[in-house]
Design a protein around this motif. Structure first.
Motif, PDB file in Angstrom:
ATOM      1  N   GLU A 176       0.597  -3.001   4.782  1.00 50.73           N
ATOM      2  CA  GLU A 176      -0.358  -1.903   4.868  1.00 50.73           C
ATOM      3  C   GLU A 176       0.345  -0.551   4.931  1.00 50.73           C
ATOM      4  OE1 GLU A 176      -3.256  -2.700   7.897  1.00 50.73           O
ATOM      5  OE2 GLU A 176      -4.211  -4.219   6.659  1.00 50.73           O
ATOM      6  N   VAL A 177      -0.490   0.492   4.828  1.00 47.36           N
ATOM      7  CA  VAL A 177      -0.027   1.880   4.750  1.00 47.36           C
ATOM      8  C   VAL A 177       1.109   2.218   5.723  1.00 47.36           C
ATOM      9  CG1 VAL A 177      -0.805   4.270   4.910  1.00 47.36           C
ATOM     10  CG2 VAL A 177      -2.394   2.503   4.190  1.00 47.36           C
ATOM     11  N   GLY A 178       2.174   2.747   5.175  1.00 51.26           N
ATOM     12  CA  GLY A 178       3.225   3.315   6.015  1.00 51.26           C
ATOM     13  C   GLY A 178       4.060   2.344   6.821  1.00 51.26           C
ATOM     14  N   GLY A 216      -0.087  -4.836  19.922  1.00 52.26           N
ATOM     15  CA  GLY A 216      -0.063  -3.913  21.049  1.00 52.26           C
ATOM     16  C   GLY A 216       1.156  -3.017  21.088  1.00 52.26           C
ATOM     17  N   PRO A 217       1.138  -2.073  22.032  1.00 54.90           N
ATOM     18  CA  PRO A 217       2.200  -1.064  22.088  1.00 54.90           C
ATOM     19  C   PRO A 217       3.560  -1.647  22.446  1.00 54.90           C
ATOM     20  CG  PRO A 217       0.672  -0.833  23.938  1.00 54.90           C
ATOM     21  CD  PRO A 217       0.069  -1.841  23.015  1.00 54.90           C
ATOM     22  N   ALA A 232      -0.706  -2.916  14.074  1.00 57.61           N
ATOM     23  CA  ALA A 232      -0.471  -1.514  13.721  1.00 57.61           C
ATOM     24  C   ALA A 232       0.503  -0.873  14.702  1.00 57.61           C
ATOM     25  CB  ALA A 232      -1.787  -0.758  13.720  1.00 57.61           C
ATOM     26  N   GLY A 233       1.477  -0.184  14.150  1.00 56.17           N
ATOM     27  CA  GLY A 233       2.421   0.577  14.967  1.00 56.17           C
ATOM     28  C   GLY A 233       3.393  -0.251  15.784  1.00 56.17           C
ATOM     29  N   GLU A 257       0.818  -1.206   0.000  1.00 55.08           N
ATOM     30  CA  GLU A 257       0.000   0.000   0.000  1.00 55.08           C
ATOM     31  C   GLU A 257       0.858   1.265   0.000  1.00 55.08           C
ATOM     32  OE1 GLU A 257      -2.784  -0.538   3.206  1.00 55.08           O
ATOM     33  OE2 GLU A 257      -3.981  -1.915   2.014  1.00 55.08           O
ATOM     34  N   ALA A 273       2.971   4.559   0.878  1.00 55.16           N
ATOM     35  CA  ALA A 273       3.995   4.914   1.863  1.00 55.16           C
ATOM     36  C   ALA A 273       4.644   3.708   2.540  1.00 55.16           C
ATOM     37  CB  ALA A 273       3.427   5.863   2.926  1.00 55.16           C
ATOM     38  N   LEU A 328       0.571  -8.942   2.578  1.00 57.37           N
ATOM     39  CA  LEU A 328      -0.054  -7.615   2.561  1.00 57.37           C
ATOM     40  C   LEU A 328       0.765  -6.666   3.422  1.00 57.37           C
ATOM     41  CD1 LEU A 328      -2.410  -5.617   2.042  1.00 57.37           C
ATOM     42  CD2 LEU A 328      -3.598  -6.648   3.955  1.00 57.37           C
ATOM     43  N   ALA A 351      -0.481  -1.230   9.407  1.00 58.00           N
ATOM     44  CA  ALA A 351      -0.089   0.162   9.224  1.00 58.00           C
ATOM     45  C   ALA A 351       0.991   0.582  10.206  1.00 58.00           C
ATOM     46  CB  ALA A 351      -1.304   1.058   9.380  1.00 58.00           C
ATOM     47  N   ARG A 352       1.964   1.273   9.691  1.00 59.85           N
ATOM     48  CA  ARG A 352       3.057   1.873  10.430  1.00 59.85           C
ATOM     49  C   ARG A 352       3.796   0.922  11.378  1.00 59.85           C
ATOM     50  NH1 ARG A 352       1.119   7.137  12.553  1.00 59.85           N
ATOM     51  NH2 ARG A 352       1.075   7.875  10.433  1.00 59.85           N
TER      52      ARG A 352
END
Lengths: 178, 188
Positions: free
Chosen positions: A79-81, A135-136, A115-116, A57, A59, A77, A97-98
């Motif tokens: 994902e964005v960024g 998770g973070p 994500a992240g 995707e 970025a 896949l 993402a990210r």
């Protein structure tokens, strides 16, 4: 910056790569792989080989800083960024993402990175099949594999849809060979 | 608070309805994007109007209301799913007076009016954000979440932190309008 490498870009005739995507270095893109505009694939040292049916995707940054070939399997896949430097990736993985994956991590198959999430261990490691990172604090657990067929089906339909739609709105890029 | 935010005159294109769109924003499929007027799209934003619903005629992919701001480096793309075995992207609707901070990724289905989204947020697929909600910086909202009206969401995964005062609507309205008037080209 490493010494400038000659760009050698091979794109399968059934892959979709817009001109807006940035490709640098020795890159091979397999059949049915979709690259969205504004994605970056950067083979800084060694070449990058992407299999079939992958979706990259906007970025997304794929970088190969190692001398060896960075091999990416099928139906992944990105994902964005997200930013991935992992030297080898199997099939059917999802990088959300990210998320960031360092060059010390090898990804097998059916992994999910949330994500992240930051995956930056100092020592080399291999992410086993069906690992879910979430998770973070990038915790891990295992996926039972339930809904695998549905996921694969969604991925395939997604790629089919994009293969039809992206060329209508974006100028495509051809490989050096054709 | 009334100091102007200047930009180079050539950098933004102004439409008849007062939308200001950066030349350095990547907007694909612009025929499928609706801007309500007085909306600002900052540079390096990516807006995906090409990911449209299949079917005849033209489909609206992303609609933004009035006095919206899409921050620098934001990525706005419609959410997708398969429904009854058919893969499709679904339209994204954004209300009036919505500010989205820099470098956020938005894949929401609906965003109400007077919503503030911070910087570096990730708003998952099919998220619904109701009116007057606020999303703090660096929040990650998982797919299919509903953010109720007048709440502050923060964290990873995003959760309710506190309720917001009922004056939120007027505050955000004043703020977004003021931002639009402050955002002007260098006088020469």
């Amino acid at each position: 910056m490493p010494p400038a490498m000659r760009d050698k870009i091979t794109i399968h005739s059934r892959a979709v790569v817009p001109q807006d995507a940035e490709l640098k270095g020795d890159i091979t893109i397999g059949a049915g792989t979709i690259v969205h505009p504004k994605a970056t694939i950067f083979a800084a040292a060694g070449p990058i080989v992407i299999g079939s049916g992958c979706i990259l995707e906007e970025a997304v940054i794929l970088v190969n800083r190692r001398k060896e070939v960075m091999r990416i399997g099928d139906d992944n896949l990105f994902e964005v960024g997200c930013r991935v430097e992992s030297p080898s990736i199997g099939n059917m993985n999802t990088i959300s993402a990210r998320a960031r994956v360092h060059h010390t991590v090898r990804i097998s198959s059916y992994c999910f990175i949330g994500a992240g999430c930051l995956l930056v261990p100092t020592e080399d490691e291999i992410l086993e099949e069906y690992t879910v990172v979430y998770g973070p604090s990038a915790e891990r657990r295992n996926w039972s594999g339930r809904g695998k067929l549905q996921e694969a089906d969604l991925r395939r339909k997604h790629a089919d849809y994009l293969k039809e739609m992206l060329p209508k709105f974006n100028r495509l890029r051809r490989g050096d060979g054709t | 608070m009334n100091t102007p935010i200047y930009y180079q005159r050539g950098e933004y294109i102004e439409t008849d309805t007062g939308n200001k769109v950066s030349r350095r924003a990547a907007i694909s499929g612009p025929q499928n994007i609706i801007l309500g007027g007085k909306t600002i799209i900052s540079s390096n934003a990516i807006i995906r109007g090409d990911l449209r619903r299949t079917g005849p005629g033209h489909a609206v992919v992303i609609s933004l209301g009035r006095y919206c701001l899409v921050g620098e480096g934001c990525i706005m793309r419609p959410p997708y799913k398969t429904y009854r075995g058919v893969f499709n992207y679904y339209p994204m609707k954004i209300g009036d007076n919505v500010h989205i901070g820099a470098n956020s990724i938005v894949e929401a289905a609906t965003i109400g009016n007077y919503v503030e989204i911070g910087k570096n947020c990730i708003i998952g697929k099919f998220v619904i954000i109701k009116d007057c909600a606020k999303i703090a910086d660096d929040t990650i909202i998982p797919p299919n979440t509903v953010v109720p009206a007048l709440t502050l969401f923060a964290g990873n995964p995003g959760q309710i932190v506190e309720d917001l005062p009922e004056t939120m609507q007027e505050m955000v309205e004043a703020q977004t309008k003021q931002y639009y008037t402050r955002f002007q080209p260098y006088p020469n």
